[in-house]
Design a protein around this motif. Structure first.
Motif, short mmCIF file in Angstrom:
data_model
loop_
_atom_site.label_atom_id
_atom_site.label_comp_id
_atom_site.label_asym_id
_atom_site.label_seq_id
_atom_site.Cartn_x
_atom_site.Cartn_y
_atom_site.Cartn_z
N UNK A 328 0.81 -1.22 0.00
CA UNK A 328 0.00 0.00 0.00
C UNK A 328 0.84 1.28 0.00
N UNK A 329 2.15 1.15 -0.18
CA UNK A 329 3.01 2.34 -0.24
C UNK A 329 3.23 2.73 -1.70
N UNK A 330 2.66 3.85 -2.09
CA UNK A 330 2.82 4.31 -3.47
C UNK A 330 4.26 4.73 -3.75
N UNK A 331 4.92 5.28 -2.73
CA UNK A 331 6.32 5.69 -2.91
C UNK A 331 7.19 4.49 -3.27
N UNK A 332 7.04 3.40 -2.52
CA UNK A 332 7.84 2.20 -2.77
C UNK A 332 7.44 1.57 -4.10
N UNK A 333 6.16 1.53 -4.38
CA UNK A 333 5.69 0.93 -5.63
C UNK A 333 6.27 1.66 -6.84
N UNK A 334 6.19 2.97 -6.83
CA UNK A 334 6.69 3.75 -7.98
C UNK A 334 8.21 3.62 -8.11
N UNK A 335 8.90 3.54 -6.97
CA UNK A 335 10.35 3.40 -7.02
C UNK A 335 10.75 2.03 -7.58
N UNK A 336 10.05 0.96 -7.15
CA UNK A 336 10.38 -0.37 -7.63
C UNK A 336 10.10 -0.53 -9.12
N UNK A 337 9.12 0.23 -9.61
CA UNK A 337 8.78 0.18 -11.04
C UNK A 337 9.57 1.19 -11.86
N UNK A 338 10.54 1.86 -11.24
CA UNK A 338 11.35 2.89 -11.91
C UNK A 338 10.50 4.03 -12.46
N UNK A 340 9.71 6.66 -10.39
CA UNK A 340 10.15 7.85 -9.68
C UNK A 340 11.41 7.52 -8.89
N UNK A 341 12.12 8.56 -8.47
CA UNK A 341 13.33 8.38 -7.67
C UNK A 341 12.94 8.21 -6.21
N UNK A 342 13.42 7.18 -5.55
CA UNK A 342 13.04 6.96 -4.15
C UNK A 342 13.71 7.96 -3.23
N UNK A 343 13.18 8.18 -2.02
CA UNK A 343 13.88 8.99 -1.03
C UNK A 343 15.26 8.41 -0.76
N UNK A 344 16.23 9.28 -0.50
CA UNK A 344 17.60 8.81 -0.32
C UNK A 344 17.73 7.85 0.86
N UNK A 345 16.82 7.96 1.85
CA UNK A 345 16.92 7.10 3.04
C UNK A 345 16.68 5.64 2.72
N UNK A 346 15.96 5.35 1.63
CA UNK A 346 15.65 3.95 1.29
C UNK A 346 16.19 3.55 -0.08
N UNK A 347 16.91 4.44 -0.74
CA UNK A 347 17.36 4.17 -2.11
C UNK A 347 18.24 2.93 -2.19
N UNK A 348 19.12 2.75 -1.18
CA UNK A 348 20.03 1.61 -1.22
C UNK A 348 19.26 0.30 -1.09
N UNK A 349 18.17 0.28 -0.30
CA UNK A 349 17.36 -0.93 -0.16
C UNK A 349 16.56 -1.18 -1.44
N UNK A 350 16.04 -0.11 -2.03
CA UNK A 350 15.31 -0.25 -3.31
C UNK A 350 16.21 -0.87 -4.36
N UNK A 351 17.45 -0.36 -4.48
CA UNK A 351 18.39 -0.90 -5.47
C UNK A 351 18.69 -2.36 -5.20
N UNK A 352 18.86 -2.71 -3.92
CA UNK A 352 19.12 -4.10 -3.58
C UNK A 352 17.95 -5.01 -3.95
N UNK A 353 16.70 -4.53 -3.73
CA UNK A 353 15.54 -5.34 -4.08
C UNK A 353 15.41 -5.48 -5.60
N UNK A 354 15.70 -4.41 -6.35
CA UNK A 354 15.64 -4.51 -7.81
C UNK A 354 16.66 -5.52 -8.33
N UNK A 355 17.84 -5.55 -7.72
CA UNK A 355 18.83 -6.56 -8.11
C UNK A 355 18.35 -7.96 -7.73
#
Length: 368
Positions: A328-338, A340-355
């Protein structure tokens, strides 16, 4: 030289595995004051790296070590920094924007701050002017909110005992920390204290600009009315959200695939968060589920991204290869789908999940 100083002030480290970051001296905390550790270095070497604070096997902070080394508020800040399970390299980011990317506007703001510091030069300390309300003491925030007779009148009208220890509490922030963390006060009481303090500050500004000085009862009445209106508005919003949720139904994934729903909760009083994951097949049968309580206090976005990551790790462990990850987090959803750019606080985790997603046969993301 000016450009180098600008860049030096505008960047900080984003923690990946911590091997390149010095605990003391480097800028790596997500706090906008200095981004540096203020806690004194005790027995550790000056060159000690942030990687020493991270359990490399579990990719989690060593909570006991943090509590032993740092001031409580700094330990809590560090615990709130998300760590990716892939432990990627540390990265320098632009600290002056939410997404960690450089912008001309933020650079201009930093440059203006630097120019103001140079223009002002060294200055002698000047005491605050005498309080216009009572004429007894310097008008500090402590005096304005607590010791001024007009402030005491307000708290008397509120009939609320505010525990102020003059030896430890010098500002409103100190008081809120004491009430929330040390005394575990009810959040509604703390909100009332904040609203009353705001009412006093607001009226002080009105007086400075020619407005009328209100008495204690008027300030309390105004603050109470404001809080009631706020509660009413949030209750209406909550009812609307519940109605929207009631109107929606869970939809199954395509044949021979699975849908993973993850969610999170924050237990502020316990300084902990919880995450839960449930896995259903294409006819809605529950195939697996898990929940976990983690003794660290994260922000809303940070705990949501943790729920996503734990969900992906869970389905990877149980051998699922075709899945839809729904949250239910639109921020995380949009970041995982590329998108939008995620907040810097979670960007490293987003990149790890995409990998990590590259290790599955098929992964899709859904927002509810």
């Amino acid at each position: 030289m000016a450009a180098q100083n600008l860049v030096r002030e505008g960047v900080r480290w984003r923690v990946g595995n911590g091997s390149n970051i010095h605990i003391w001296g480097d800028k790596w905390l997500p706090t906008s004051s200095t981004y540096k550790i203020a806690s004194p270095r005790q027995f550790l070497h000056q060159d000690t790296r942030v990687s020493e604070l991270i359990d490399q096997d579990s990719a989690r902070w060593k909570v006991n070590v943090l509590d032993a080394l740092f001031f409580p508020y700094e330990a809590d800040v560090i615990k709130g920094i998300p760590i990716s399970s892939s432990l990627p390299p540390d990265k320098m980011i632009w600290a002056a924007t939410p997404n960690g990317k450089f912008s001309v506007k933020s650079a201009y703001s930093i440059a203006m701050r630097q120019a103001n510091r140079v223009d002002q030069g060294p200055q002698m300390y000047q005491a605050a002017p005498v309080c216009e309300g009572c004429g007894l003491e310097a008008e500090t925030t402590g005096h304005l909110f607590w010791t001024c007779p007009r402030a005491r009148e307000v708290w008397t009208c509120l009939k609320l005992v505010v525990p102020v220890d003059n030896d430890r509490i010098f500002s409103l922030l100190d008081l809120l920390w004491s009430m929330l963390v040390e005394e575990s006060q009810n959040v509604e009481i703390v909100a009332k204290v904040v609203c009353i303090a705001w009412a006093m500050w607001r009226n002080q500004n009105e007086v400075q600009h020619g407005g009328q000085r209100r008495n204690g009862k008027d300030k309390v009445r105004w603050a109470s009315q404001y809080m009631e209106e706020y509660k009413a508005a949030t209750e209406r919003l909550s009812c609307n959200e519940e109605a929207d949720e009631a109107g929606g139904t869970w939809s199954p994934p395509p044949a021979c695939s699975f849908k993973i729903n993850g969610d999170s909760a924050i237990f502020a009083n316990q300084k902990a968060v919880g995450v839960g994951v449930i896995v259903r097949d294409d006819i809605g049968r529950i195939e697996a589920a898990m929940s976990k309580k983690i003794p660290i206090l994260l922000g809303a976005v940070e705990v949501e991204v943790m729920a996503y990551e734990i969900g992906l790790l869970f389905v990877k462990d149980i051998g699922i290869h075709d899945l839809i990850m729904e949250g239910d987090s639109l921020i995380i959803h949009r970041a995982m789908c590329d998108m939008s750019t995620p907040p810097s606080s979670v960007a490293v985790v987003i990149q790890g999940m995409q990998d990590m997603c590259k290790e599955f046969r098929r992964v899709m993301f859904s927002h509810v």
